[in-house]
Design a protein around this motif. Structure first.
Motif, short mmCIF file in Angstrom:
data_model
loop_
_atom_site.label_atom_id
_atom_site.label_comp_id
_atom_site.label_asym_id
_atom_site.label_seq_id
_atom_site.Cartn_x
_atom_site.Cartn_y
_atom_site.Cartn_z
N LEU A 123 0.86 -1.18 0.00
CA LEU A 123 0.00 0.00 0.00
C LEU A 123 0.89 1.22 0.00
O LEU A 123 1.85 1.27 0.77
CB LEU A 123 -0.87 0.03 1.26
N SER A 124 0.55 2.17 -0.82
CA SER A 124 1.43 3.32 -0.96
C SER A 124 0.63 4.52 -1.44
O SER A 124 -0.59 4.45 -1.58
CB SER A 124 2.54 2.99 -1.96
N THR A 125 1.33 5.59 -1.68
CA THR A 125 0.77 6.75 -2.36
C THR A 125 1.58 6.93 -3.63
O THR A 125 2.71 6.43 -3.72
CB THR A 125 0.87 8.02 -1.50
N PRO A 126 1.08 7.63 -4.61
CA PRO A 126 1.87 7.89 -5.80
C PRO A 126 3.22 8.57 -5.49
O PRO A 126 4.24 8.24 -6.09
CB PRO A 126 0.96 8.78 -6.65
N THR A 127 3.21 9.49 -4.53
CA THR A 127 4.47 10.15 -4.15
C THR A 127 5.49 9.14 -3.67
O THR A 127 6.67 9.18 -4.05
CB THR A 127 4.21 11.21 -3.06
N PHE A 128 5.06 8.19 -2.83
CA PHE A 128 5.98 7.18 -2.31
C PHE A 128 6.39 6.20 -3.40
O PHE A 128 7.53 5.75 -3.45
CB PHE A 128 5.38 6.45 -1.12
N CYS A 129 5.45 5.87 -4.30
CA CYS A 129 5.79 4.99 -5.43
C CYS A 129 6.90 5.62 -6.29
O CYS A 129 7.79 4.91 -6.76
CB CYS A 129 4.56 4.72 -6.30
N ALA A 130 6.83 6.93 -6.47
CA ALA A 130 7.88 7.62 -7.23
C ALA A 130 9.23 7.48 -6.53
O ALA A 130 10.26 7.30 -7.19
CB ALA A 130 7.51 9.09 -7.43
N ALA A 131 9.23 7.56 -5.21
CA ALA A 131 10.48 7.39 -4.45
C ALA A 131 11.01 5.96 -4.62
O ALA A 131 12.22 5.76 -4.76
CB ALA A 131 10.25 7.70 -2.97
N TYR A 132 10.12 4.97 -4.62
CA TYR A 132 10.55 3.58 -4.77
C TYR A 132 11.13 3.34 -6.16
O TYR A 132 12.05 2.53 -6.31
CB TYR A 132 9.40 2.61 -4.49
N LEU A 133 10.61 4.04 -7.16
CA LEU A 133 11.17 3.93 -8.51
C LEU A 133 12.64 4.35 -8.51
O LEU A 133 13.46 3.75 -9.20
CB LEU A 133 10.40 4.83 -9.49
N ARG A 134 12.97 5.36 -7.73
CA ARG A 134 14.35 5.86 -7.68
C ARG A 134 15.24 5.04 -6.77
O ARG A 134 16.44 4.92 -7.02
CB ARG A 134 14.36 7.32 -7.21
N GLN A 135 14.69 4.45 -5.70
CA GLN A 135 15.52 3.89 -4.65
C GLN A 135 15.51 2.37 -4.54
O GLN A 135 16.32 1.80 -3.81
CB GLN A 135 15.09 4.47 -3.29
N VAL A 147 -0.22 -3.91 -5.80
CA VAL A 147 0.20 -2.58 -5.35
C VAL A 147 -1.04 -1.69 -5.44
O VAL A 147 -1.66 -1.57 -6.49
CB VAL A 147 1.33 -2.00 -6.23
N LEU A 148 -1.39 -1.11 -4.32
CA LEU A 148 -2.55 -0.23 -4.24
C LEU A 148 -2.05 1.15 -3.85
O LEU A 148 -1.44 1.31 -2.79
CB LEU A 148 -3.55 -0.76 -3.22
N ALA A 149 -2.25 2.12 -4.72
CA ALA A 149 -1.80 3.49 -4.47
C ALA A 149 -3.02 4.38 -4.25
O ALA A 149 -3.95 4.38 -5.05
CB ALA A 149 -0.98 4.01 -5.65
N GLY A 150 -3.03 5.11 -3.16
CA GLY A 150 -4.15 5.97 -2.83
C GLY A 150 -3.72 7.27 -2.21
O GLY A 150 -2.54 7.59 -2.19
N ALA A 151 -4.70 8.00 -1.72
CA ALA A 151 -4.53 9.29 -1.03
C ALA A 151 -4.27 10.46 -1.97
O ALA A 151 -4.34 11.60 -1.56
CB ALA A 151 -3.44 9.22 0.05
N GLU A 152 -3.95 10.18 -3.22
CA GLU A 152 -3.76 11.24 -4.22
C GLU A 152 -3.90 10.60 -5.60
O GLU A 152 -3.91 9.38 -5.74
CB GLU A 152 -2.39 11.90 -4.06
N LYS A 153 -4.00 11.41 -6.61
CA LYS A 153 -4.18 10.94 -7.99
C LYS A 153 -2.94 10.19 -8.48
O LYS A 153 -1.82 10.66 -8.30
CB LYS A 153 -4.47 12.15 -8.90
#
Length: 182
Positions: A123-135, A147-153
């Motif tokens: 479970l994540s947010t798009p902002t955190f998913c972007a961080a995981y892409l980098r790290q 993978v379920l992304a919520g709290a923002e678009k």
């Protein structure tokens, strides 16, 4: 706690009827108060009843076929309905394990936890998913099934980049905290 107390509590939690564990507790009673600023930016407390939490879990359980071998990787804060309902209660109610990290932006440790514990649900947010892409490395998320992304678009470009790197497409879950966070 003594060993006997732990065993007694474990057996009671596993086998005792709910009405005996929480006498006088009704389904429409408040189970938790979480906080949101929503679209207004003003903080407000949201009362979630036992029925509300269970109904939200049931809706996600209808979409995701989870079993005892699944493992939730949780890093979302419990003060928000998304983290509280789905990283804490969803695995407990559905009967599968979970592993938690306190900082959702710590992609290095999130990736290591995912790999070490063979996390199947993130479970994540798009902002955190972007961080995981980098790290995170692709093999660290190799066991992920959901993978379920919520709290923002969730932007389509981010979903596509996540799918390209990790081989799994995040599903967008976005809703009102007051009614259901996914």
């Amino acid at each position: 706690f003594s060993g006997a107390a732990k065993i007694s509590a474990s057996l009671a939690a596993r086998f005792a009827p709910a009405r005996l564990l929480a006498p006088g507790c009704e389904p429409d009673d408040v189970a938790a108060i979480v906080f949101t600023s929503g679209s207004t930016g003003d903080p407000k407390g949201v009362m979630l009843t036992h029925w509300n939490v269970l109904a939200n879990i049931d809706t996600v359980a209808q979409v995701y076929d989870t079993g005892r071998r699944d493992r939730m990787l949780g890093a979302l804060p419990f003060f928000h309905a998304f983290g509280y309902t789905y990283t804490l209660w969803f695995p407990l109610v559905q009967g599968f394990g979970s592993v938690f990290h306190t900082n959702p932006m710590d992609g290095k440790n999130i990736g290591e936890l995912a790999s070490k514990h063979r996390a199947t649900f993130l479970l994540s947010t798009p902002t955190f998913c972007a961080a995981y892409l980098r790290q995170c490395a692709p093999e660290q998320f190799g066991a992920l099934r959901f993978v379920l992304a919520g709290a923002e678009k969730l932007r389509p470009a981010l979903a596509a980049a996540f799918r390209e790197k990790f081989g799994i497409t995040p599903l967008e879950g976005y809703g009102c905290t007051e009614m259901g966070p996914v």
